[in-house]
Design a protein around this motif. Sequence first.
Motif, PDB file in Angstrom:
ATOM      1  N   ALA A 166     -21.097 -13.048 -20.851  1.00  0.00           N
ATOM      2  CA  ALA A 166     -21.109 -12.498 -19.501  1.00  0.00           C
ATOM      3  C   ALA A 166     -20.824 -10.997 -19.517  1.00  0.00           C
ATOM      4  CB  ALA A 166     -20.078 -13.223 -18.634  1.00  0.00           C
ATOM      5  N   ILE A 167     -19.927 -10.572 -20.386  1.00  0.00           N
ATOM      6  CA  ILE A 167     -19.620  -9.142 -20.497  1.00  0.00           C
ATOM      7  C   ILE A 167     -20.835  -8.389 -21.035  1.00  0.00           C
ATOM      8  CG2 ILE A 167     -18.169  -7.443 -21.677  1.00  0.00           C
ATOM      9  CD1 ILE A 167     -16.003  -9.644 -21.768  1.00  0.00           C
ATOM     10  N   ALA A 169     -23.843  -9.131 -20.662  1.00  0.00           N
ATOM     11  CA  ALA A 169     -24.949  -9.164 -19.702  1.00  0.00           C
ATOM     12  C   ALA A 169     -24.719  -8.267 -18.491  1.00  0.00           C
ATOM     13  CB  ALA A 169     -25.177 -10.598 -19.232  1.00  0.00           C
ATOM     14  N   GLN A 170     -23.603  -7.563 -18.450  1.00  0.00           N
ATOM     15  CA  GLN A 170     -23.317  -6.683 -17.321  1.00  0.00           C
ATOM     16  C   GLN A 170     -24.310  -5.519 -17.290  1.00  0.00           C
ATOM     17  OE1 GLN A 170     -18.514  -7.136 -16.718  1.00  0.00           O
ATOM     18  NE2 GLN A 170     -19.238  -5.677 -18.221  1.00  0.00           N
ATOM     19  N   PRO A 171     -24.495  -4.891 -16.130  1.00  0.00           N
ATOM     20  CA  PRO A 171     -25.395  -3.729 -16.056  1.00  0.00           C
ATOM     21  C   PRO A 171     -25.035  -2.682 -17.108  1.00  0.00           C
ATOM     22  CG  PRO A 171     -24.694  -4.399 -13.861  1.00  0.00           C
ATOM     23  CD  PRO A 171     -23.905  -5.237 -14.832  1.00  0.00           C
ATOM     24  N   PRO A 174     -24.206  -4.423 -23.411  1.00  0.00           N
ATOM     25  CA  PRO A 174     -22.919  -4.511 -24.095  1.00  0.00           C
ATOM     26  C   PRO A 174     -22.227  -3.154 -24.183  1.00  0.00           C
ATOM     27  CG  PRO A 174     -24.621  -5.687 -25.317  1.00  0.00           C
ATOM     28  CD  PRO A 174     -25.315  -4.905 -24.251  1.00  0.00           C
ATOM     29  N   SER A 175     -20.909  -3.192 -24.125  1.00  0.00           N
ATOM     30  CA  SER A 175     -20.121  -1.973 -24.265  1.00  0.00           C
ATOM     31  C   SER A 175     -20.204  -1.467 -25.703  1.00  0.00           C
ATOM     32  CB  SER A 175     -18.661  -2.269 -23.934  1.00  0.00           C
ATOM     33  OG  SER A 175     -18.105  -3.131 -24.927  1.00  0.00           O
ATOM     34  N   GLU A 219     -10.892  -4.475 -24.717  1.00  0.00           N
ATOM     35  CA  GLU A 219     -11.939  -4.205 -23.728  1.00  0.00           C
ATOM     36  C   GLU A 219     -11.392  -4.463 -22.321  1.00  0.00           C
ATOM     37  OE1 GLU A 219     -16.026  -3.289 -22.803  1.00  0.00           O
ATOM     38  OE2 GLU A 219     -15.119  -3.406 -24.775  1.00  0.00           O
ATOM     39  N   ARG A 221     -12.134  -4.904 -18.082  1.00  0.00           N
ATOM     40  CA  ARG A 221     -13.117  -5.216 -17.044  1.00  0.00           C
ATOM     41  C   ARG A 221     -13.239  -4.028 -16.089  1.00  0.00           C
ATOM     42  NH1 ARG A 221     -14.465 -10.515 -17.214  1.00  0.00           N
ATOM     43  NH2 ARG A 221     -13.064 -11.957 -18.306  1.00  0.00           N
ATOM     44  N   PRO A 222     -14.250  -4.037 -15.221  1.00  0.00           N
ATOM     45  CA  PRO A 222     -14.414  -2.913 -14.287  1.00  0.00           C
ATOM     46  C   PRO A 222     -13.174  -2.623 -13.442  1.00  0.00           C
ATOM     47  CG  PRO A 222     -16.400  -4.243 -14.327  1.00  0.00           C
ATOM     48  CD  PRO A 222     -15.388  -4.977 -15.142  1.00  0.00           C
ATOM     49  N   ASP A 223     -12.355  -3.665 -13.170  1.00  0.00           N
ATOM     50  CA  ASP A 223     -11.153  -3.440 -12.359  1.00  0.00           C
ATOM     51  C   ASP A 223      -9.967  -2.969 -13.191  1.00  0.00           C
ATOM     52  OD1 ASP A 223     -10.398  -5.704 -13.748  1.00  0.00           O
ATOM     53  OD2 ASP A 223     -10.114  -6.962 -11.973  1.00  0.00           O
ATOM     54  N   VAL A 227     -10.019  -7.867 -20.834  1.00  0.00           N
ATOM     55  CA  VAL A 227     -10.791  -9.082 -21.080  1.00  0.00           C
ATOM     56  C   VAL A 227      -9.897 -10.067 -21.824  1.00  0.00           C
ATOM     57  CG1 VAL A 227     -12.722 -10.048 -22.379  1.00  0.00           C
ATOM     58  CG2 VAL A 227     -13.001  -7.889 -21.138  1.00  0.00           C
TER      59      VAL A 227
END
Length: 239
Positions: A166-167, A169-171, A174-175, A219, A221-223, A227
């Motif tokens: 899921a991470i 697949a984020q816009p 991958p990081s 890592e 998350r956006p907030d 993770v």
Amino acid sequence: MTVSDRYRTAWDGFWEQSSGEPGEPFWDADPALTAKRDLDHLTPYADRSLPIADLGCGNGTQTRFLATRFAGAVGVDLSAAAVNHARRTDPDGAATYEQLNLADPIQAAALHERLGDTNVYMRAVLHQSDPEDRPAVAATVARLVGTHGRALVLEPTGEAKEVIAAIAAQPGGPSPKLRRVKEHDLRPGEVAEGEVAALLRAAGLTVLDEGATTLAMSEARPDGTPVELPATWFVAGRP
């Protein structure tokens, strides 16, 4: 037994192209979120006058913390580059570090000869080990704890792959941290439900306690929250 050339090459390549600084690898979270919390499971069972061995220590982030909680700490890793990073980032010598193939019983016996019975901390190592090597890794844990030590073994569950997918697949995809894992062919495996306990028991250990937990990653998350991967923990030793 020795690990595969692919496995050794992958880890050497990863660490040789790393700065070794804490937090750079995907999994290298602050000890306040990892080892400090994890020890709540181990300390009720462990003799803290014994040393502790951090198996798969990487750059030594967790090892340095463990050294503050036990009589001594040694971090071991398959990769010589990882061990070099660990030594460099520990200028005060809080812990010691050695290159060790966890699947090699001769090396395991030699380490036990030097340390005596020791506690063991092993976080997310088995799932990164080739399946054929896992019994030997568990045997090394048993060799090191001997009669008086205790081991804390933590492994992600199958659901962890879904979190990582899921991470990725984020816009934006991958990081950078996740891309480095893929670029170096570090293939997250999966330890089946019940496999860790079975491996420990087959190695001659008794599972003294177990439960569900999460493994914090470096890592975010956006907030801004870290993770966390679903995981299980096991405390094992000889009663």
